[in-house]
Each structure stands twice: as structure tokens, then as C-alpha cells.
Design a protein around this motif. Structure first.
Motif, PDB file in Angstrom:
ATOM      1  N   THR A 114       0.735  -1.277  -0.094  1.00  0.00           N
ATOM      2  CA  THR A 114       0.080   0.070   0.005  1.00  0.00           C
ATOM      3  C   THR A 114       0.734   1.235  -0.020  1.00  0.00           C
ATOM      4  N   SER A 116       4.945   3.227  -1.089  1.00  0.00           N
ATOM      5  CA  SER A 116       6.248   2.929  -1.992  1.00  0.00           C
ATOM      6  C   SER A 116       7.213   2.668  -1.176  1.00  0.00           C
ATOM      7  N   ASN A 414       0.650   1.602 -23.472  1.00  0.00           N
ATOM      8  CA  ASN A 414      -0.391   1.950 -22.495  1.00  0.00           C
ATOM      9  C   ASN A 414      -1.218   3.278 -22.394  1.00  0.00           C
ATOM     10  N   GLN A 451       8.683   0.664 -15.287  1.00  0.00           N
ATOM     11  CA  GLN A 451       8.832  -0.868 -14.796  1.00  0.00           C
ATOM     12  C   GLN A 451      10.132  -1.224 -15.248  1.00  0.00           C
ATOM     13  N   ALA A 481      -0.844   9.555 -12.281  1.00  0.00           N
ATOM     14  CA  ALA A 481      -1.429   8.367 -11.692  1.00  0.00           C
ATOM     15  C   ALA A 481      -1.151   7.228 -12.296  1.00  0.00           C
ATOM     16  N   GLN A 482      -0.854   7.445 -13.837  1.00  0.00           N
ATOM     17  CA  GLN A 482      -0.577   6.179 -14.643  1.00  0.00           C
ATOM     18  C   GLN A 482       0.801   5.627 -14.216  1.00  0.00           C
ATOM     19  N   LYS A 484       2.429   6.071 -11.146  1.00  0.00           N
ATOM     20  CA  LYS A 484       2.165   5.640  -9.780  1.00  0.00           C
ATOM     21  C   LYS A 484       1.478   4.479  -9.842  1.00  0.00           C
ATOM     22  N   ALA A 485       0.651   4.056 -10.674  1.00  0.00           N
ATOM     23  CA  ALA A 485      -0.143   2.657 -10.667  1.00  0.00           C
ATOM     24  C   ALA A 485       1.114   1.561 -11.074  1.00  0.00           C
ATOM     25  N   ALA A 486       1.865   1.932 -11.828  1.00  0.00           N
ATOM     26  CA  ALA A 486       2.682   0.863 -12.312  1.00  0.00           C
ATOM     27  C   ALA A 486       3.885   0.726 -11.770  1.00  0.00           C
ATOM     28  N   LYS A 488       6.277   0.347  -7.685  1.00  0.00           N
ATOM     29  CA  LYS A 488       6.097   0.469  -6.202  1.00  0.00           C
ATOM     30  C   LYS A 488       7.490   1.201  -5.794  1.00  0.00           C
ATOM     31  N   THR A 510      -3.365  12.999  -6.410  1.00  0.00           N
ATOM     32  CA  THR A 510      -2.618  11.703  -6.718  1.00  0.00           C
ATOM     33  C   THR A 510      -1.903  11.009  -5.389  1.00  0.00           C
ATOM     34  N   THR A 511      -1.300   9.778  -5.703  1.00  0.00           N
ATOM     35  CA  THR A 511      -0.366   9.271  -4.590  1.00  0.00           C
ATOM     36  C   THR A 511       1.184   9.568  -4.856  1.00  0.00           C
TER      37      THR A 511
END
Ligand code: 1PR
Length: 547
Positions: A114, A116, A414, A451, A481-482, A484-486, A488, A510-511
Motif C-alpha cells: 500500500t 512506496s 499503454n 517498470q 496516476a498512470q 504511480k499505478a505501474a 512500487k 494523486t499518490t
């Protein structure tokens, strides 16, 4: 001048620690053999990189018995970061390697489901009110680590240790320990501004150890939960540096990466001097400073790169993490000698950088990674530098730009659906990676690149956006957002900041792990302090410059 001994086991980037000690009026003497440990009165064990690497280097060079004896003899000892971890029995990072075993317990990895990981940024060292080397509850300290000792109430205290903790997500971990002549911090005091200098001073003067003795019967043991919420929102000031047409090294700033004035003479925008501006931002409360060397100095021998001197000067007065990017790749020196990216990074670290940032070379490496079926051979700059200095020392700087498409499946890349349609009304886009300061676009999207570099061992992503750079229109939240979702690893949002509310927006919508600004600070439109005051008003936790 009083002396402190610093153990040099080829750990790397400890220039900052030397600078901090010298700033406090002490002279550093290097310990380069186990025999020299016996001569040391005050000994500091810095720790950079991996637990296993640190312990096996110390073991192979025969240092472990000498360190244990120093501690058993009751002489002052301080461990920093992996220097704290080394005191424990072991670590999940390298389960086959034993620690010094001075403290019972073994380190585990932070849970990245949950949040980074690595844990990077300014967090507490909460002693629960117990005096401990001048650590203060209202101060924040700079941490960067993946492994930690989870804090269990009373466990270390029952062995006689005084403990300070930090909280990351739902995990409370040991931030510092002290007992008798031993003091160790998981955070980097040499990078923790004035608060960090204060705690180093408490070690050097002996007042820290004395405060422990005085406190033994005073304050109850056991650390209460951190009411101040742990990790703060990280605000980074970035300086794009290059030589202008007169040959002066200047801080510049472009719009969509064009750094030349719009007027007919098209001179390079000059927004100030790098060392001066860095110091100003530090004093305004910037949590980190990033220098990007945006042009290669092709005619200059690598050892004379102007950025090396900028780092040397800056790191003498700026005690927050310094990142340097630009030109970190295998290269050929002016005399024809080959210089590896690792050698260039080493020069930067020795001059005072704490992290290096890799741009173009990371894209080329990622292309190779995919073309070879996602296999790693350990030979990329990212792998080599992170192996030697730890993942946290390697940032990858991404320079993506939007490519609009009419449909979600119009490309193999993507794709996201966007709230900001393209020139022909396209409702979808992907982000193409670029190299060479945005001049060349590659057939790789930002998710693929992020990644790949995470797999290679990058510790953090600096996420620029060419469309937003210099626009003062806010960060590209969709891009952030894109990415961050990809991945850790932590992501630093960059490009587009024009006022303090843009920082609030990116942290709330955003996170993102950190946010970076450049032009708005250089042009004097807002200060870092104003950004932080604003975030604080909006109930986002920030670190204050406690000078
Ligand atoms: O490819 O490893 O040599 O690294 C080159 C580095 O230099 C990369 O990190 C690349 O981002 C950077 N760079 C190259 N050319 C430029 C340029 O501007 N012409 N600058 C450049 C990139 C972007 C950010 C900027 C933010 C925030 N600058 O550094 O600070 O966009 O700006 P803002 O807040 O004013 O909007 P390699």
C-alpha cells in the motif's frame, strides 16, 4: 581541532557526513585498517548500500572484532543508516550474512502493498519525550531505506536501549537507538538539516550520551504512537544548469525544454547562480535539491566537469539530499580514455551528491531489456550504480510527452483516456519517452520505461512532462496516476508547478511521493516556504526549516 574517526570501508557517498562533521568544528580522520580502530576515541560507522555488502566488506577487511572491541571498551560509537542495521543480528536483505549482533533482532522489508518502497523522505524520530541525543519531536529527519526493524513496545527497552521511532503507513519502525556509549540512527543526520547537525553535535560533544545517563530514572520507557503522522510531503527544488553563450555556468529554465529567450537574440535564459540558489532554497525549507546538467560538456575532461565544483561548494552549506543528473553514461574522455557511468557517478558522489539521476541512458537500457526478453545481465549503468551505492542512490529521470490517439486500442502502448482532448479531439493518449533533452522520441511508453528501470534497481523515478514543463499550469495528474499505478518505487512529480495550490492538488489528487518545482522558484514568484506554509494550511504535513 578535535578529531573524530570515520570508518572508510569503501562505502561510497559519505562526503556529506564529512562536511557535516567539519561544519561542527571537528576534523575527520579516516580509519582505513582494523589496527587504526584501536586509535580512535570517537568512531563513526557510515552505512550506504546493502546490508550484506557492508557487513561482508567489514568482515573481509577484518574490521568486525575491532568494532566490537571499541564498543565493549565503552568508547563513543555512532552508526548511520546501514551502520545502525549492522548492529543487529541480521537482515532479510541478505539472510546469509550475520550482523554484529550487538542488539538482538533482525530487520525486515517494508510492506510495499500500500505504499512506496524504499521509504524516502522526512520522518520523525520520536523518543516519547525521553532525552536522546537532542532529537526533538517537532523536528523531522531524512530517511532512505527499504529494510527496517519493526518497533515492538518494550522489546529493545528491555535490553536497556533508548529508542526513537518513525511511522510509515501503518508500520512503526526503529529510527534511532542508544545505550551507554552507542548511538545509531536509521536516518541520515548529515542530510537532516539543522536537526541532523544538532544530533551529530550531541554525539561529538558527549552531551548525547550524558543525557541518556541523566534520564535513566526520569522518564518512563516505551515510545507512544507518533501523533504527528510520520512522513512529510516532500517539496524539491530543481535547478537546470548549463553554460550560457558567455561561458558562464547558470541556472536556466525552459518552456517545453526550450531554454532560450523568445526574443530575437535567443540567448540562454539566466536565472541565477547554481550554488547561491541551492543555498537559498535550502534555507527556505526545500527537502531536497536536484541539479540537472542539461547539456553535455563535450570538450571538458570528465574530472573537470563544472558540476563537480557546484556539488563540492553546495554540499558544504546545504544539508539536505543533493541529486545530480545529466551525462551519466559510459563515455570517452577528451584524452580518449573510456569512462564508465559508474566512474562518473562515483565522482559525483565523492563531490557531495547523494543520488544520481539518469535520463537518456535509462531509455536505451530499457529498450535492450525488452529486446532481450526482460532479462538483466548486470551491466547497465542503473544496475552497476545501484549495486555499488544502493538503489536509493539511483534516480531515473523520465522526459515523456503526450501522443494523442483516437481509440484505446490504436497503439500497442499503454493508453489512458484523457480529460484534455488532443488537437483533433482525440480522447486518448499515451506518453512517449524521449532522450537527449526531449529532442528524440522513442517507441517506448512511460509505463514500460518506469517498470524496466524499477526492475534494474532504480530507487526512484523523477517524472517530468515535456507538455507541462514551464507552463505554470499545474502537474500532469493523469501521467502521474498512470506511473504511480505501474511501479512500487517512489515517484517525484515534476513539470508545470506555477503556484502553491498546484502542490496541494498533486498531493491530494494523486499518490505521488514528492513534488518538484523549478521556474516558479527561480523567477521569484513563490518561495519554497510559501509552498510549505500553504500545504500546512491545507492540512498536509510538511517539514519546516528549523534553523
Ligand atoms: O539524458 O542522462 O544526460 O540527463 C539529462 C537531464 O537533463 C534529464 O534529466 C532531462 O530531464 C534534463 N534536461 C535535458 N534538457 C532539458 C531542457 O530543459 N532543455 N531539463 C532538461 C529538464 C525538466 C525539469 C524541470 C521541470 C520543472 N527539465 O528539470 O525542472 O520540468 O519545471 P517547472 O516547474 O518550471 O515547470 P541525461
Amino acid at each position: 581541532m578535535p578529531t573524530v574517526h570515520l570508518l572508510d570501508y569503501v562505502a561510497g557517498n559519505i562526503r556529506s557526513l564529512v562536511n557535516a562533521i567539519e561544519r561542527l568544528g571537528y576534523e575527520v580522520e579516516w580509519v582505513r585498517s582494523p589496527e587504526q580502530v584501536a586509535k580512535a576515541e570517537k568512531l563513526i560507522l557510515p552505512g550506504v548500500g546493502h546490508f550484506g555488502h557492508c557487513l561482508s566488506q567489514l568482515s573481509q577487511a577484518g574490521y568486525l572484532p575491532a568494532i566490537k572491541k571499541h564498543i565493549e571498551d565503552g568508547k563513543p560509537f555512532m552508526g548511520v543508516c546501514v551502520g545502525l542495521q549492522a548492529l543487529f543480528e541480521g537482515s532479510a536483505e541478505d539472510p546469509d550474512v550475520a550482523g554484529l549482533g550487538i542488539i538482538k533482532g533482525s530487520l525486515g522489508r517494508f510492506d510495499d502493498s500500500t505504499k512506496s518502497v524504499p521509504h524516502i523522505g522526512w520522518n520523525s524520530a520520536n523518543t516519547g519525550g525521553r532525552p536522546m541525543y537532542d532529537l526533538r519531536l517537532d523536528s523531522k529527519y531524512y530517511y532512505v531505506h527499504t529494510y527496517n526493524l519493526p518497533y515492538v513496545t518494550g522489546e529493545l527497552e528491555s535490553q536497556g536501549w533508548t529508542v526513537a521511532t518513525g511511522t510509515y503507513g501503518t508500520e512503526t519502525f526503529v529510527g534511532a537507538v542508544a545505550k551507554g556509549n552507542v548511538y545509531a540512527t536509521q536516518f541520515h543526520p548529515e542530510k537532516s538539516g539543522v536537526a541532523g547537525l544538532r544530533t551529530i553535535r550531541a554525539f561529538l560533544t558527549g552531551e548525547g550520551a550524558a543525557s541518556l545517563r541523566d534520564a535513566v530514572d526520569g522518564v518512563p520507557n516505551g515510545v507512544p504512537a507518533d501523533v504527528k503522522g510520520g512522513l512529510t510531503r516532500r517539496v524539491i527544488a530543481c535547478l537546470d544548469v548549463r553554460t550560457n553563450d558567455n561561458g558562464d555556468l547558470v541556472v536556466t529554465k525552459g518552456d517545453q525544454y526550450d531554454v532560450r529567450e523568445k526574443s530575437s537574440d535567443r540567448t540562454v535564459r539566466n536565472l541565477g547562480k547554481p550554488v547561491e540558489l541551492a543555498k537559498r532554497y535550502y534555507e527556505d525549507g526545500a527537502d531536497e535539491i536536484t541539479f540537472l546538467n542539461i547539456t553535455s560538456f563535450r570538450d571538458c575532461p570528465v574530472a573537470d566537469l563544472p558540476m563537480l565544483e557546484v556539488l563540492r561548494q553546495t554540499s558544504k552549506t546545504v544539508f539536505v539530499p543533493l541529486t545530480v543528473g545529466g551525462g551519466i553514461r559510459d563515455t570517452v574522455d577528451t584524452d580518449g580514455t573510456k569512462v564508465t557511468a559508474l566512474e562518473i557517478a562515483t565522482m559525483y558522489f565523492k563531490s557531495g551528491a547523494d543520488k544520481v539521476s539518469i535520463g537518456s541512458d535509462a531509455v536505451i537500457a530499457a529498450e535492450e531489456y525488452y529486446s532481450l526478453g526482460r532479462k538483466l545481465f548486470g551491466n547497465t549503468a542503473i544496475e552497476q550504480i545501484s549495486r555499488a551505492y544502493g538503489n536509493q542512490a539511483v534516480v531515473v529521470s523520465l522526459d515523456p510527452k503526450r501522443v494523442y490517439v483516437p481509440k484505446h486500442d490504436a497503439t500497442r502502448h499503454n493508453v489512458i483516456s484523457t480529460r484534455f482532448p488532443g488537437p483533433k479531439g482525440e480522447a486518448f493518449c499515451w506518453y512517449a519517452c524521449t532522450i537527449k533533452g526531449g529532442r528524440e522520441t522513442r517507441d517506448m511508453d512511460v509505463v514500460e520505461l518506469a517498470q524496466a528501470v524499477e526492475a534494474m534497481g532504480a530507487g526512484e523515478v523523477l517524472l517530468n512532462c515535456i507538455d507541462k514543463d514551464g507552463s505554470n499550469s499545474g502537474f500532469d495528474l493523469e501521467l502521474i496516476a498512470q506511473v504511480k499505478a505501474a511501479v512500487k518505487i517512489p515517484v517525484i512529480a515534476s513539470s508545470g508547478a506555477g503556484n502553491p495550490s498546484h502542490f496541494e492538488e498533486v498531493f491530494k489528487m494523486t499518490t505521488t511521493d514528492a513534488a518538484l518545482g523549478a521556474g516558479m522558484f527561480h523567477r521569484g514568484e513563490y518561495t519554497v516556504k510559501q509552498v510549505k506554509d500553504f500545504l500546512s494550511e491545507k492540512e498536509l504535513l510538511v517539514r519546516r526549516f528549523d534553523g
